[in-house]
Design a protein around this motif. Structure first.
Motif, PDB file in Angstrom:
ATOM      1  N   SER A 115       0.843  -1.185   0.000  1.00 54.86           N
ATOM      2  CA  SER A 115       0.000   0.000   0.000  1.00 54.86           C
ATOM      3  C   SER A 115       0.880   1.237   0.000  1.00 54.86           C
ATOM      4  O   SER A 115       2.098   1.165   0.234  1.00 54.86           O
ATOM      5  N   ALA A 116       0.279   2.392  -0.261  1.00 57.82           N
ATOM      6  CA  ALA A 116       1.052   3.628  -0.279  1.00 57.82           C
ATOM      7  C   ALA A 116       1.717   3.889   1.076  1.00 57.82           C
ATOM      8  O   ALA A 116       2.890   4.265   1.142  1.00 57.82           O
ATOM      9  N   THR A 156       3.459   8.961  -7.491  1.00 60.00           N
ATOM     10  CA  THR A 156       2.066   9.308  -7.223  1.00 60.00           C
ATOM     11  C   THR A 156       1.238   8.061  -6.949  1.00 60.00           C
ATOM     12  O   THR A 156       0.447   8.014  -5.998  1.00 60.00           O
ATOM     13  N   THR A 157       1.437   7.044  -7.759  1.00 56.01           N
ATOM     14  CA  THR A 157       0.651   5.813  -7.630  1.00 56.01           C
ATOM     15  C   THR A 157       1.027   5.020  -6.382  1.00 56.01           C
ATOM     16  O   THR A 157       0.145   4.532  -5.663  1.00 56.01           O
ATOM     17  N   GLY A 160       1.297   7.524  -2.904  1.00 58.08           N
ATOM     18  CA  GLY A 160       0.234   8.501  -2.686  1.00 58.08           C
ATOM     19  C   GLY A 160       0.753   9.920  -2.843  1.00 58.08           C
ATOM     20  O   GLY A 160       0.222  10.850  -2.242  1.00 58.08           O
ATOM     21  N   ASN A 161       1.800  10.091  -3.676  1.00 53.64           N
ATOM     22  CA  ASN A 161       2.451  11.392  -3.884  1.00 53.64           C
ATOM     23  C   ASN A 161       2.971  11.959  -2.566  1.00 53.64           C
ATOM     24  O   ASN A 161       2.831  13.146  -2.270  1.00 53.64           O
ATOM     25  N   SER A 162       3.593  11.109  -1.779  1.00 52.26           N
ATOM     26  CA  SER A 162       4.087  11.502  -0.466  1.00 52.26           C
ATOM     27  C   SER A 162       5.084  12.657  -0.536  1.00 52.26           C
ATOM     28  O   SER A 162       5.964  12.685  -1.396  1.00 52.26           O
ATOM     29  N   ALA A 163       4.923  13.603   0.376  1.00 51.54           N
ATOM     30  CA  ALA A 163       5.873  14.706   0.507  1.00 51.54           C
ATOM     31  C   ALA A 163       6.817  14.475   1.683  1.00 51.54           C
ATOM     32  O   ALA A 163       7.537  15.382   2.086  1.00 51.54           O
ATOM     33  N   ALA A 164       6.840  13.263   2.213  1.00 51.29           N
ATOM     34  CA  ALA A 164       7.622  12.988   3.423  1.00 51.29           C
ATOM     35  C   ALA A 164       9.115  13.133   3.216  1.00 51.29           C
ATOM     36  O   ALA A 164       9.862  13.293   4.186  1.00 51.29           O
ATOM     37  N   PHE A 165       9.576  13.088   1.958  1.00 55.25           N
ATOM     38  CA  PHE A 165      11.015  13.093   1.707  1.00 55.25           C
ATOM     39  C   PHE A 165      11.493  14.361   1.006  1.00 55.25           C
ATOM     40  O   PHE A 165      12.679  14.505   0.745  1.00 55.25           O
ATOM     41  N   PRO A 177       7.819  16.352  -9.690  1.00 55.92           N
ATOM     42  CA  PRO A 177       6.680  16.888  -8.944  1.00 55.92           C
ATOM     43  C   PRO A 177       6.991  18.313  -8.488  1.00 55.92           C
ATOM     44  O   PRO A 177       8.146  18.721  -8.466  1.00 55.92           O
ATOM     45  N   ALA A 178       5.964  19.038  -8.105  1.00 53.43           N
ATOM     46  CA  ALA A 178       6.157  20.410  -7.661  1.00 53.43           C
ATOM     47  C   ALA A 178       7.133  20.478  -6.497  1.00 53.43           C
ATOM     48  O   ALA A 178       7.035  19.706  -5.547  1.00 53.43           O
TER      49      ALA A 178
END
Length: 212
Positions: A115-116, A156-157, A160-165, A177-178
């Motif tokens: 899972s994401a 993204t898939t 979940g397009n995580s911004a954690a890193f 990504p942005a």
């Protein structure tokens, strides 16, 4: 993606490129390289040593990368495998932090059956292990502990397009990504062997990142 007014050229290579003339690479303007060292916990690239020594002797800043198989074992297990097969980092000014190549599964489910949230946890496990074993800080843009290579679609898939890193690692992404704008792979072939990449900065910035 805006590279900026200054950029340095890079390639990433593995045994698939065969024998490489590193002096030609330097003459073509390449400044640094990521070289495949390991994959999962069973594969070591047979050309890694020759590539690493060749790049070093040619005066390139260089680093190693690991191709992840999150379905095979934990992030920590694979980080340790990478580290014991020359995937570490030293503050010598010419060694880049290790890179984690995490992308499409070459032989199965796109997200390796995770899972994401589980994928983000796996990446954190790898990153935290690498950080703790190398002692490399991850507090500023040029002192990150680990480079992450992926693609926007897969990220993204599968995360979940995580911004954690985004704040504590250098993303090394295909279409960015942005907000992720440090490294960019703009082509998978070109005038030099392997993938064609750029660093969004000058030689001094690249040197500071290598020094940590």
């Amino acid at each position: 993606m805006a590279i900026g007014y200054h950029h340095e050229s890079c390639i990433d290579v593995s045994h698939f490129q065969g024998s490489i003339n590193w002096n030609t690479i330097v003459n073509n303007g390449v400044k640094f390289v990521f070289i495949k060292a390991t994959e999962g916990t069973t594969f070591t690239d047979p050309n890694f040593s020759n590539n690493y020594v060749g790049a070093t002797n040619a005066g390139l800043t260089r680093g190693a990368y690991h191709f992840a198989h999150p379905d095979a074992s934990s992030g920590a297990t694979q980080a340790n495998f990478f580290l014991i097969h020359r995937g570490g980092w030293t503050a010598d000014g010419i060694t880049l932090p290790g890179a984690l190549d995490i992308e499409y599964n070459p032989s199965g489910a796109e997200c390796y059956g995770l899972s994401a949230s589980a994928m983000v946890s796996w990446i954190k496990d790898f990153s935290n292990t690498y950080h703790s074993k190398t002692g490399r800080a991850n507090t500023t843009a040029l002192s990150v502990s680990l480079v992450i290579y992926s693609t926007t679609d897969w990220w993204t898939t599968c995360t979940g397009n995580s911004a954690a890193f985004a704040n504590d690692n250098f993303p090394f992404i295909g279409t960015l990504p942005a907000g992720w704008s440090t490294f960019w792979q703009y082509a998978d072939s070109g005038p030099n062997p392997g993938d064609q990449d750029v660093f969004n900065g000058d030689a001094a910035g690249l040197g500071r990142m290598a020094k940590g």
